[in-house]
Every structure is written in structure tokens, then in C-alpha cells.
Write a protein that holds these residues in place. Structure first.
Motif, PDB file in Angstrom:
ATOM      1  N   MET A 122      39.078  25.778  57.209  1.00  0.00           N
ATOM      2  CA  MET A 122      40.256  26.633  57.319  1.00  0.00           C
ATOM      3  C   MET A 122      41.047  26.749  56.020  1.00  0.00           C
ATOM      4  SD  MET A 122      42.184  28.668  59.025  1.00  0.00           S
ATOM      5  CE  MET A 122      41.623  28.481  60.707  1.00  0.00           C
ATOM      6  N   PRO A 123      41.410  25.627  55.366  1.00  0.00           N
ATOM      7  CA  PRO A 123      42.187  25.757  54.119  1.00  0.00           C
ATOM      8  C   PRO A 123      41.448  26.559  53.052  1.00  0.00           C
ATOM      9  CG  PRO A 123      42.274  23.509  54.946  1.00  0.00           C
ATOM     10  CD  PRO A 123      41.220  24.211  55.753  1.00  0.00           C
ATOM     11  N   THR A 124      40.128  26.390  52.975  1.00  0.00           N
ATOM     12  CA  THR A 124      39.341  27.121  51.984  1.00  0.00           C
ATOM     13  C   THR A 124      39.287  28.606  52.310  1.00  0.00           C
ATOM     14  OG1 THR A 124      37.968  25.184  51.568  1.00  0.00           O
ATOM     15  CG2 THR A 124      37.084  27.306  50.876  1.00  0.00           C
ATOM     16  N   ILE A 125      39.088  28.927  53.577  1.00  0.00           N
ATOM     17  CA  ILE A 125      39.042  30.335  53.999  1.00  0.00           C
ATOM     18  C   ILE A 125      40.370  31.015  53.680  1.00  0.00           C
ATOM     19  CG2 ILE A 125      38.889  31.880  55.983  1.00  0.00           C
ATOM     20  CD1 ILE A 125      36.987  29.805  57.254  1.00  0.00           C
ATOM     21  N   ALA A 126      41.464  30.371  54.067  1.00  0.00           N
ATOM     22  CA  ALA A 126      42.788  30.946  53.811  1.00  0.00           C
ATOM     23  C   ALA A 126      43.053  31.086  52.323  1.00  0.00           C
ATOM     24  CB  ALA A 126      43.863  30.079  54.470  1.00  0.00           C
ATOM     25  N   ALA A 127      42.672  30.073  51.540  1.00  0.00           N
ATOM     26  CA  ALA A 127      42.890  30.118  50.091  1.00  0.00           C
ATOM     27  C   ALA A 127      42.119  31.275  49.457  1.00  0.00           C
ATOM     28  CB  ALA A 127      42.475  28.795  49.463  1.00  0.00           C
ATOM     29  N   ASN A 128      40.902  31.532  49.939  1.00  0.00           N
ATOM     30  CA  ASN A 128      40.103  32.630  49.388  1.00  0.00           C
ATOM     31  C   ASN A 128      40.678  33.997  49.759  1.00  0.00           C
ATOM     32  OD1 ASN A 128      38.267  31.001  48.060  1.00  0.00           O
ATOM     33  ND2 ASN A 128      36.868  30.900  49.792  1.00  0.00           N
ATOM     34  N   ILE A 129      41.249  34.098  50.956  1.00  0.00           N
ATOM     35  CA  ILE A 129      41.908  35.350  51.349  1.00  0.00           C
ATOM     36  C   ILE A 129      43.129  35.594  50.470  1.00  0.00           C
ATOM     37  CG2 ILE A 129      43.208  36.490  53.195  1.00  0.00           C
ATOM     38  CD1 ILE A 129      41.305  35.116  55.182  1.00  0.00           C
ATOM     39  N   VAL A 130      43.904  34.540  50.238  1.00  0.00           N
ATOM     40  CA  VAL A 130      45.078  34.661  49.363  1.00  0.00           C
ATOM     41  C   VAL A 130      44.653  34.986  47.934  1.00  0.00           C
ATOM     42  CG1 VAL A 130      47.006  33.406  48.332  1.00  0.00           C
ATOM     43  CG2 VAL A 130      46.538  33.171  50.773  1.00  0.00           C
ATOM     44  N   LYS A 131      43.599  34.334  47.468  1.00  0.00           N
ATOM     45  CA  LYS A 131      43.111  34.576  46.109  1.00  0.00           C
ATOM     46  C   LYS A 131      42.690  36.029  45.919  1.00  0.00           C
ATOM     47  CE  LYS A 131      39.537  33.108  42.819  1.00  0.00           C
ATOM     48  NZ  LYS A 131      38.367  32.195  42.607  1.00  0.00           N
ATOM     49  N   SER A 132      42.039  36.591  46.927  1.00  0.00           N
ATOM     50  CA  SER A 132      41.508  37.952  46.806  1.00  0.00           C
ATOM     51  C   SER A 132      42.549  39.029  47.097  1.00  0.00           C
ATOM     52  CB  SER A 132      40.310  38.123  47.755  1.00  0.00           C
ATOM     53  OG  SER A 132      39.262  37.252  47.404  1.00  0.00           O
ATOM     54  N   TYR A 133      43.470  38.764  48.049  1.00  0.00           N
ATOM     55  CA  TYR A 133      44.393  39.827  48.471  1.00  0.00           C
ATOM     56  C   TYR A 133      45.861  39.409  48.476  1.00  0.00           C
ATOM     57  CZ  TYR A 133      40.177  42.295  49.597  1.00  0.00           C
ATOM     58  OH  TYR A 133      38.959  42.921  49.480  1.00  0.00           O
ATOM     59  N   GLY A 134      46.146  38.193  48.036  1.00  0.00           N
ATOM     60  CA  GLY A 134      47.535  37.747  48.023  1.00  0.00           C
ATOM     61  C   GLY A 134      48.195  37.807  46.662  1.00  0.00           C
ATOM     62  N   HIS A 135      47.554  38.509  45.708  1.00  0.00           N
ATOM     63  CA  HIS A 135      48.137  38.617  44.362  1.00  0.00           C
ATOM     64  C   HIS A 135      47.951  40.018  43.788  1.00  0.00           C
ATOM     65  CE1 HIS A 135      48.572  34.247  44.282  1.00  0.00           C
ATOM     66  NE2 HIS A 135      47.332  34.165  44.718  1.00  0.00           N
ATOM     67  N   LEU A 136      47.723  41.016  44.620  1.00  0.00           N
ATOM     68  CA  LEU A 136      47.409  42.357  44.138  1.00  0.00           C
ATOM     69  C   LEU A 136      48.652  43.090  43.641  1.00  0.00           C
ATOM     70  CD1 LEU A 136      44.936  43.589  46.913  1.00  0.00           C
ATOM     71  CD2 LEU A 136      44.381  42.549  44.705  1.00  0.00           C
ATOM     72  N   ASP A 137      48.482  43.832  42.556  1.00  0.00           N
ATOM     73  CA  ASP A 137      49.572  44.651  42.031  1.00  0.00           C
ATOM     74  C   ASP A 137      49.484  46.087  42.531  1.00  0.00           C
ATOM     75  OD1 ASP A 137      50.660  42.555  40.537  1.00  0.00           O
ATOM     76  OD2 ASP A 137      49.235  42.896  38.905  1.00  0.00           O
ATOM     77  N   LYS A 138      48.288  46.499  42.964  1.00  0.00           N
ATOM     78  CA  LYS A 138      48.080  47.859  43.441  1.00  0.00           C
ATOM     79  C   LYS A 138      47.862  47.875  44.953  1.00  0.00           C
ATOM     80  CE  LYS A 138      46.122  49.986  39.286  1.00  0.00           C
ATOM     81  NZ  LYS A 138      44.977  50.780  38.753  1.00  0.00           N
ATOM     82  N   LYS A 139      48.111  49.041  45.533  1.00  0.00           N
ATOM     83  CA  LYS A 139      47.812  49.229  46.944  1.00  0.00           C
ATOM     84  C   LYS A 139      46.300  49.342  47.130  1.00  0.00           C
ATOM     85  CE  LYS A 139      52.040  51.862  47.963  1.00  0.00           C
ATOM     86  NZ  LYS A 139      52.567  53.132  48.510  1.00  0.00           N
ATOM     87  N   ILE A 140      45.832  49.014  48.336  1.00  0.00           N
ATOM     88  CA  ILE A 140      44.410  49.157  48.628  1.00  0.00           C
ATOM     89  C   ILE A 140      44.216  50.137  49.789  1.00  0.00           C
ATOM     90  CG2 ILE A 140      43.991  46.768  47.924  1.00  0.00           C
ATOM     91  CD1 ILE A 140      43.399  46.192  50.943  1.00  0.00           C
ATOM     92  N   MET A 169      48.815  40.107  51.707  1.00  0.00           N
ATOM     93  CA  MET A 169      49.407  41.159  50.871  1.00  0.00           C
ATOM     94  C   MET A 169      50.915  41.258  51.083  1.00  0.00           C
ATOM     95  SD  MET A 169      46.543  44.220  50.837  1.00  0.00           S
ATOM     96  CE  MET A 169      46.471  44.438  52.611  1.00  0.00           C
ATOM     97  N   ILE A 170      51.343  41.194  52.330  1.00  0.00           N
ATOM     98  CA  ILE A 170      52.767  41.328  52.630  1.00  0.00           C
ATOM     99  C   ILE A 170      53.563  40.157  52.049  1.00  0.00           C
ATOM    100  CG2 ILE A 170      54.485  41.357  54.484  1.00  0.00           C
ATOM    101  CD1 ILE A 170      52.370  42.811  56.212  1.00  0.00           C
ATOM    102  N   THR A 171      53.068  38.937  52.238  1.00  0.00           N
ATOM    103  CA  THR A 171      53.790  37.764  51.717  1.00  0.00           C
ATOM    104  C   THR A 171      53.896  37.816  50.194  1.00  0.00           C
ATOM    105  OG1 THR A 171      51.704  36.512  51.790  1.00  0.00           O
ATOM    106  CG2 THR A 171      53.231  36.219  53.628  1.00  0.00           C
ATOM    107  N   HIS A 172      52.871  38.392  49.549  1.00  0.00           N
ATOM    108  CA  HIS A 172      52.930  38.552  48.090  1.00  0.00           C
ATOM    109  C   HIS A 172      54.029  39.534  47.709  1.00  0.00           C
ATOM    110  CE1 HIS A 172      51.890  39.253  43.945  1.00  0.00           C
ATOM    111  NE2 HIS A 172      51.521  40.502  44.190  1.00  0.00           N
ATOM    112  N   LYS A 173      54.098  40.666  48.397  1.00  0.00           N
ATOM    113  CA  LYS A 173      55.115  41.669  48.087  1.00  0.00           C
ATOM    114  C   LYS A 173      56.523  41.137  48.347  1.00  0.00           C
ATOM    115  CE  LYS A 173      52.362  45.031  46.883  1.00  0.00           C
ATOM    116  NZ  LYS A 173      52.307  45.503  45.473  1.00  0.00           N
TER     117      LYS A 173
END
Length: 377
Positions: A96-114, A140-144
Motif C-alpha cells: 500500500m505505501p509503495t502504491i500510494a507513493a507511486n501515484i503521488v510521484k506520477s500525478y501528485g506533482h503536475l504543473d499542467k492539467k491532464i 492531483m487535488i492535494t497538490h493544487k
């Protein structure tokens, strides 16, 4: 483009979308012609069907971001399915921690919309795909919203497990639109058991259960009429409530058509007592909804093209009417108060109908997507 059920696939049909295995390895590229072995593989994957191109139909354009998103979804649906099934069996966390971390890594730091493109779901894989997409939206939302990293991690993990209790709902009830009182009680008990399980497996992270429980109570208040204005919700719960509803409304299912993103955003904005306005704005800043080049249908039945997005009110962009080529600024409510966007025009596989060339011919500058070339056969 056609949706063809797995049992009806035939040799020589061309794929409209790529197919990956659970490790993210590309098995079949867009425009590939199906072979007998390919059809057998698709059946073994458990796919209910795939989108097929008609004989003379060109391959729909996809950007690298679109391809990466599709690949990521395929990989992590399998990961989440394995994890949730193991949690049910052992009452322990594994990856679980790894899965969540990878989701955050891929979509929790985006500067552009997808482009948040929904994949088709069956009754069997609905919950896993739903959990993944809600987790991506939460990242994505928590990053924004500039939430702390620990809050972001808790929210994404809560998104992954928030519906785990539904996996224990009896099979004869799953997927039914109308439930008897007895069936509703069975679903409610499964959800309670799910939250109790979350409490056990996240004993060292109590905020995860808090996020799940508060978000569920907020969503239930829409039907029960409960006044939750005095409830102090943590930020993660507010985010989860918005992400949960948006994905539920816009999900592609075999049994019923999805609501449009426009309808989903309207619903979120019209119920501020449940959906925090700051969270909804963060969602709007995360995904493309009414971007320049998108074709739309109006409440009058007319068709139009979005020329300029409206950052202040996403539902009121500037549009070009197809009927008479007139330009309408929907933010001018005094002149166009009775006109509104009803839906977004899409292809059968749920992708936006875009017309960048028409936009450029009208003299509007737009960042043109870089589409990935596909081999011709």
C-alpha cells in the motif's frame, strides 16, 4: 469506432487503443491487426471487450501523456486489486505505501492539467478502477491545494481503500441500480465492516480511517438531508468526497452511459454544503474539461467549439457556434443568460472531439498537442 465484445472479436480487426499487460509492457499497439493468438490473449486478460477501428477509419490521436496515463491505469489497477484482495484475506497491508507513493510521484506533482480519460468498467473490475482513479484525482487535488506530504499520502491511501467493504457485498446485489431495503442494509453492513477493517490495517495511521468515514458521512448527507455544517472535516475527507463523486458520475460502464464532466462539475458546484468549493476549484485546475478546441453541445441542441477557456468559471468559456460561425462569450450572462453547455462531444471510447485546425483558422493561438505517431499497417 466500434466497441466489440471479446466473444465477437475476429482476426484482422484493428485496435483503436493500445493494450498493456499488468507490468505495463505494450502488447498490442494502436492500429495493430488482431491475430488468433491476440484474441486468445485478450480473453485471458479478462477484458469484456475492446474498441475497434472501422475499415477506413484513421487512428485517433493520442499524446504521450495520454499513452502514459493509459499505461499507468492498466498497471495500477492490477496492483490495487492484488493489494485489496490481500487486505481482505489477511487484514494486513502489503504494498500500500509503495502504491500510494507511486501515484503521488506520477500525478501528485503536475504543473499542467491532464486529459482524465475514463476506461470502460465491468462489474468485476469496477471497484478497482474506481479506487485507482479516485486516488489519482486525490493526488492531483492535494497538490493544487498545497497540502502537506503526509496529508497527501493519507488522502491517497484513503482513496485506494475507501470502498474495500463493497468487495464483500453479495454477488447478487453488486451492480444493481435499485436495491430492496434488505439489500441496502447488506451494503451498509459491508461498508461498516470495511471501515472497521481500515481501522485495523491502518492502526498506526488513524487519519486514513477518519478521511474515509467523514467523506462517506458527507456523501450520505445528500440523500439523508443531514445538516453536516457543524462537522469539522479534515482536508483529506473534503478531497475524497469530491474525487469520489466526480469519478462515480463520469465512469464508463457497460450497463449505463456516464454523466458528462460538465454535469459532474455542475453537481459539485451546486452542493457546497457537501463539496468544499476550494477542493472543487482544485479539481478544475487539475484536469482538462472545457479547453480550447473541445466540441460541445448546448442546451438548445446547437453544437459549438470552445475558443477560450474561462479560468474564473470553467462552465462559461468563449465558443464558436457551428451553425452561423458567431462567437459567443458565455460569461456575458446579460446577453446569453439562457445559453449554457449541456455536454461535451466525445468519441465512442470517451475521448474529446477536438478541432484544433478550426481554432487556428479563427485566429486563436493555442498550444497544439504533440501527438505520438503510430505505425500504419
Amino acid at each position: 469506432m466500434l466497441f466489440v465484445k471479446t466473444d465477437e472479436l475476429k482476426k484482422g480487426m484493428r485496435l483503436a487503443r493500445p493494450i498493456y499487460n499488468k507490468d505495463g509492457v505494450l502488447l498490442y499497439e494502436r492500429n495493430s491487426k488482431l491475430t488468433i493468438q491476440g484474441i486468445i490473449s485478450i480473453k485471458n486478460f479478462g477484458l469484456i471487450g475492446i474498441f475497434i477501428l472501422e475499415p477506413a477509419e484513421p487512428v485517433p490521436p493520442m499524446t504521450q501523456a495520454d499513452i502514459d496515463f493509459e499505461r499507468f491505469q492498466t498497471m495500477y489497477v492490477f496492483s490495487i486489486q492484488d493489494e485489496l484482495d490481500k487486505i481482505l484475506q489477511t487484514k494486513r497491508l502489503y504494498k500500500m505505501p509503495t502504491i500510494a507513493a507511486n501515484i503521488v510521484k506520477s500525478y501528485g506533482h503536475l504543473d499542467k492539467k491532464i486529459n482524465f480519460v475514463q476506461n470502460l468498467r465491468s462489474k468485476e473490475d469496477y471497484l478497482y478502477k474506481h479506487s485507482l482513479n479516485v486516488a489519482i484525482l486525490c493526488a492531483m487535488i492535494t497538490h493544487k491545494m498545497n497540502m502537506r506530504l503526509d496529508e497527501q499520502a493519507d488522502t491517497v491511501q484513503a482513496a485506494i481503500v475507501h470502498d474495500i467493504g463493497k468487495l464483500t457485498v453479495p454477488k447478487n446485489i453488486k451492480g444493481k441500480d435499485i436495491l430492496t431495503q434488505e439489500e441496502q442494509e447488506a451494503v451498509r453492513m459491508a461498508q461498516i465492516q470495511g471501515h472497521n477493517l481500515i481501522d485495523i490495517v491502518f492502526s498506526s495511521s488513524p487519519n486514513v480511517k477518519r478521511i474515509c468515514a467523514q467523506a462517506q458521512r458527507a456523501l450520505e448527507s445528500l440523500e439523508s438531508g443531514e445538516d453536516i455544517s457543524s462537522m469539522k472535516m479534515v482536508k483529506g475527507a473534503k478531497v475524497l468526497a469530491v474525487a469520489e463523486t466526480f469519478d462515480t458520475m463520469t465512469a464508463m460502464q457497460v450497463e449505463k452511459a456516464p454523466d458528462s464532466e460538465v454535469a459532474a462539475i455542475k453537481h459539485l458546484l451546486e452542493n457546497p454544503q457537501v463539496y468544499d468549493s476550494d477542493v472543487v476549484r482544485a479539481l478544475i485546475r487539475s484536469i482538462n474539461i472545457l479547453a480550447p478546441g473541445v466540441s460541445v453541445e448546448l442546451n438548445t441542441g446547437e453544437k459549438a467549439l470552445v475558443l477560450n477557456a474561462n479560468e474564473q468559471n470553467v462552465l462559461e468559456p468563449m465558443i464558436l457556434m457551428f451553425g452561423d460561425n458567431s462567437i459567443v462569450d458565455l460569461s456575458d450572462r446579460e446577453m446569453f443568460g439562457d445559453l449554457e453547455i449541456k455536454d461535451i462531444m466525445k468519441t465512442m471510447d470517451n475521448r474529446y472531439v477536438m478541432d484544433i485546425d478550426l481554432l487556428k483558422r479563427q485566429g486563436f493561438k493555442v498550444e497544439e498537442p504533440e501527438y505520438v505517431a503510430v505505425k500504419e499497417e
